[in-house]
Design an enzyme around this catalytic site. Structure first.
Site, PDB file in Angstrom:
ATOM      1  N   LYS A   1       4.939 -40.614   3.900  1.00  0.00           N
ATOM      2  CA  LYS A   1       5.920 -41.658   3.906  1.00  0.00           C
ATOM      3  C   LYS A   1       5.867 -42.489   2.652  1.00  0.00           C
ATOM      4  CE  LYS A   1       9.762 -42.543   6.203  1.00  0.00           C
ATOM      5  NZ  LYS A   1      10.486 -41.498   7.020  1.00  0.00           N
TER       6      LYS A   1
HETATM    7  P1  NAD Z   1      20.325 -45.936   6.366  1.00  0.00           P
HETATM    8  O1  NAD Z   1      19.639 -47.107   5.497  1.00  0.00           O
HETATM    9  O2  NAD Z   1      21.240 -44.828   5.955  1.00  0.00           O
HETATM   10  O3  NAD Z   1      21.232 -46.711   7.418  1.00  0.00           O
HETATM   11  C1  NAD Z   1      20.621 -47.636   8.375  1.00  0.00           C
HETATM   12  C2  NAD Z   1      21.494 -48.505   9.345  1.00  0.00           C
HETATM   13  O4  NAD Z   1      20.991 -49.231  10.212  1.00  0.00           O
HETATM   14  C3  NAD Z   1      22.506 -49.157   8.656  1.00  0.00           C
HETATM   15  O5  NAD Z   1      23.844 -48.952   9.216  1.00  0.00           O
HETATM   16  C4  NAD Z   1      22.074 -50.843   8.665  1.00  0.00           C
HETATM   17  O6  NAD Z   1      23.297 -51.482   8.730  1.00  0.00           O
HETATM   18  C5  NAD Z   1      21.531 -50.545  10.164  1.00  0.00           C
HETATM   19  N1  NAD Z   1      20.589 -51.540  10.322  1.00  0.00           N
HETATM   20  C6  NAD Z   1      19.387 -52.235   9.539  1.00  0.00           C
HETATM   21  N2  NAD Z   1      18.795 -53.326  10.241  1.00  0.00           N
HETATM   22  C7  NAD Z   1      19.435 -53.289  11.395  1.00  0.00           C
HETATM   23  C8  NAD Z   1      19.199 -54.177  12.487  1.00  0.00           C
HETATM   24  N3  NAD Z   1      18.419 -55.094  12.271  1.00  0.00           N
HETATM   25  N4  NAD Z   1      19.982 -54.059  13.588  1.00  0.00           N
HETATM   26  C9  NAD Z   1      21.075 -52.918  13.676  1.00  0.00           C
HETATM   27  N5  NAD Z   1      21.159 -51.991  12.779  1.00  0.00           N
HETATM   28  C10 NAD Z   1      20.610 -52.169  11.671  1.00  0.00           C
HETATM   29  O7  NAD Z   1      19.121 -45.353   7.121  1.00  0.00           O
HETATM   30  P2  NAD Z   1      19.137 -43.745   7.753  1.00  0.00           P
HETATM   31  O8  NAD Z   1      18.495 -42.928   6.719  1.00  0.00           O
HETATM   32  O9  NAD Z   1      20.180 -43.497   8.632  1.00  0.00           O
HETATM   33  O10 NAD Z   1      17.929 -44.227   8.709  1.00  0.00           O
HETATM   34  C11 NAD Z   1      17.998 -44.609  10.141  1.00  0.00           C
HETATM   35  C12 NAD Z   1      16.655 -44.375  10.999  1.00  0.00           C
HETATM   36  O11 NAD Z   1      16.510 -42.776  11.186  1.00  0.00           O
HETATM   37  C13 NAD Z   1      15.381 -44.885  10.422  1.00  0.00           C
HETATM   38  O12 NAD Z   1      14.631 -45.248  11.547  1.00  0.00           O
HETATM   39  C14 NAD Z   1      14.984 -43.611   9.800  1.00  0.00           C
HETATM   40  O13 NAD Z   1      13.728 -43.508   9.570  1.00  0.00           O
HETATM   41  C15 NAD Z   1      15.288 -42.570  10.681  1.00  0.00           C
HETATM   42  N6  NAD Z   1      15.507 -41.148  10.083  1.00  0.00           N
HETATM   43  C16 NAD Z   1      16.077 -40.929   9.050  1.00  0.00           C
HETATM   44  C17 NAD Z   1      16.298 -39.629   8.655  1.00  0.00           C
HETATM   45  C18 NAD Z   1      17.216 -39.156   7.344  1.00  0.00           C
HETATM   46  O14 NAD Z   1      17.392 -38.024   7.151  1.00  0.00           O
HETATM   47  N7  NAD Z   1      17.938 -40.056   6.620  1.00  0.00           N
HETATM   48  C19 NAD Z   1      15.427 -38.614   9.110  1.00  0.00           C
HETATM   49  C20 NAD Z   1      14.682 -39.118  10.308  1.00  0.00           C
HETATM   50  C21 NAD Z   1      14.800 -40.182  10.763  1.00  0.00           C
END
Ligand code: NAD
Length: 418
Positions: A107
């Site tokens: 990561k």
């Molecule tokens: P992103 O940046 O696209 O979206 C994050 C979202 O969370 C946004 O809508 C933001 O406004 C919201 N957010 C941030 N802080 C917040 C809070 N305190 N309360 C409520 N909402 C809040 O990120 P993403 O890629 O969608 O990732 C989201 C989660 O999924 C993370 O934990 C990430 O590690 C996990 N994840 C992502 C992927 C991927 O392919 N992008 C894969 C596996 C896991």
């Protein structure tokens, strides 16, 4: 190592300890797998648009590479720290092993609020970060991908910076890239699609009907918004979504494509779209619904609110959304948990497809990608469920034990160098 000692790292280690105990894991391996294999901390000086220079801190952590190159996203967020990155790297190791992908876990992250930077500042930050972690990454060594606060454009800049250093285009150095430079069809929506596929298997197992399923989603970024879209496509009713500014609730079900159009195209907040009643993130988590999908940050469900959750299924789109104490409360309440390393593995599964396509210089159709994703993630779900039922343990413990066991086998068979 004191810098590792953060709540998220403690959560990852506590989960590992429980699973290692249940597996009766070799004590030497336990000592090794509790720690990252390599951690790099970098300083990233960036010329800002106003002519001053700001120095940001970045990280790249490789937790394990016994089963193949390490793989894992890059996060841009003001709260990024070494412990969080190391925890996320450890979860990637178990996730890849559980899905049967030939990868270890890694990561990366930069402590920065990306929305406060201009596009050119973001590009300079990304390129300098990529140059600083250059010695660690590469298609056969460690392959980054998008995570919170990063996207396909950021991956394109990293791919270009790496390629400039070696002198030729290296598509396989990152995944989650734009299609024009070797990205894969279906990667952007892959994590959300995977969340939906495993949720459908859980509903089938619980003899529940998708048409009568209501869904609440915390986080409306890549994972949350794609989960919402695909949930609606398969017939579920998405009743609430939120982002960092709060959320909206509509008992009749949100029209997700229209909501996304207003949210993305018009740059409105969720509240501004006027498509539902305003609710806070805390209220969203406590909604009476069939499926709750945390898809934002870690440790959102803790001992403070776990007892108030009213969902039947918790599908963990985010990494580490549930603390250890909350996990126990949810189990007592009989909530069916699809743990993060299984529920959100669709992203790394399609990243794997992208890396394979880049290596072969041969690109697949969207239909092939969806079918292969479906096969791998539903198989992983059923293997985990059978394991959990056979060992009378939880889905989380079953997933962790399966992943950790595969990594342990690789270490034992390769032996200790030198
Ligand atoms: P992103 O940046 O696209 O979206 C994050 C979202 O969370 C946004 O809508 C933001 O406004 C919201 N957010 C941030 N802080 C917040 C809070 N305190 N309360 C409520 N909402 C809040 O990120 P993403 O890629 O969608 O990732 C989201 C989660 O999924 C993370 O934990 C990430 O590690 C996990 N994840 C992502 C992927 C991927 O392919 N992008 C894969 C596996 C896991």
């Amino acid at each position: 190592m004191n810098e590792l000692d953060t709540p998220t790292y403690r959560l990852a280690v506590a989960q590992f300890d429980q699973a290692a105990e249940a597996l009766n894991l070799d004590p030497n391996l336990r000592q090794r797998l509790k720690l990252p294999q390599r951690s790099l901390i970098v300083s990233i000086p960036v010329r800002m648009d106003n002519g001053t220079v700001e120095v940001f801190t970045g990280y790249r952590v490789q937790h394990d590479s016994s089963r193949g190159p390490s793989k894992g996203g890059i996060r841009y967020h003001p709260d990024v720290n070494l412990g969080e990155v190391a925890a996320l790297a450890m979860w990637m190791t178990w996730k890849c092993a559980l899905a049967g992908l030939p990868y270890g876990g890694a990561k990366g992250g930069v402590k920065v609020a990306p929305k406060k930077l201009s596009r050119s500042e973001l590009q300079r930050l990304t390129r300098r970060y990529a140059a600083e972690i250059f010695p660690l990454i590469g298609p056969d060594k460690d392959v980054p991908a998008p995570d919170v606060g990063t996207d396909a454009q950021v991956m394109a800049w990293i791919m270009d910076t790496y390629s400039q250093q070696v002198g030729y285009a290296v598509q396989g150095v990152v995944t989650g890239k734009p299609l024009s430079i070797g990205g894969s069809l279906g990667r952007e929506e892959a994590t959300g699609r995977g969340v939906v596929y495993v949720t459908m298997e859980a509903l089938r197992h619980l003899k529940m009907d998708i048409e009568r399923t209501t869904v609440a989603i915390q986080g409306f970024g890549n994972v949350g918004s794609n989960t919402a879209l695909i949930m609606q496509e398969v017939g579920a009713k998405v009743v609430a979504v939120s982002d960092v500014s709060g959320g909206i609730y509509n008992a009749k079900g949100l029209d997700v494509p229209e909501l996304l159009r207003r949210y993305r195209t018009n740059g409105q907040t969720l509240r501004d779209t006027k498509m539902g009643d305003f609710l806070t993130n805390e209220e969203l988590l406590q909604l009476d619904c069939t499926v709750l999908v945390p898809a934002a940050l870690s440790e959102q469900i803790s001992e403070k609110n776990a007892a108030k959750l009213r969902c039947r299924i918790l599908a963990e789109g985010a990494n580490g959304p549930t603390t250890l104490e909350a996990d126990r409360i949810l189990i007592d309440k009989g909530i069916f948990i699809i743990p993060d390393i299984l529920a959100n593995s669709g992203g790394v599964i399609v990243s794997y497809f992208e890396w394979v396509q880049d290596a072969q210089r041969f690109f697949w159709k969207a239909k092939d990608i969806q079918e292969r994703l479906h096969e791998i993630i539903t198989n992983a779900f059923h293997r985990t469920l059978s394991f959990a039922l056979a060992k009378k343990t939880t889905m989380r413990m079953a997933a962790l034990m399966s992943g950790i066991d595969k990594v342990a086998q690789a270490h034992l068979q390769r032996g200790l160098y030198p």
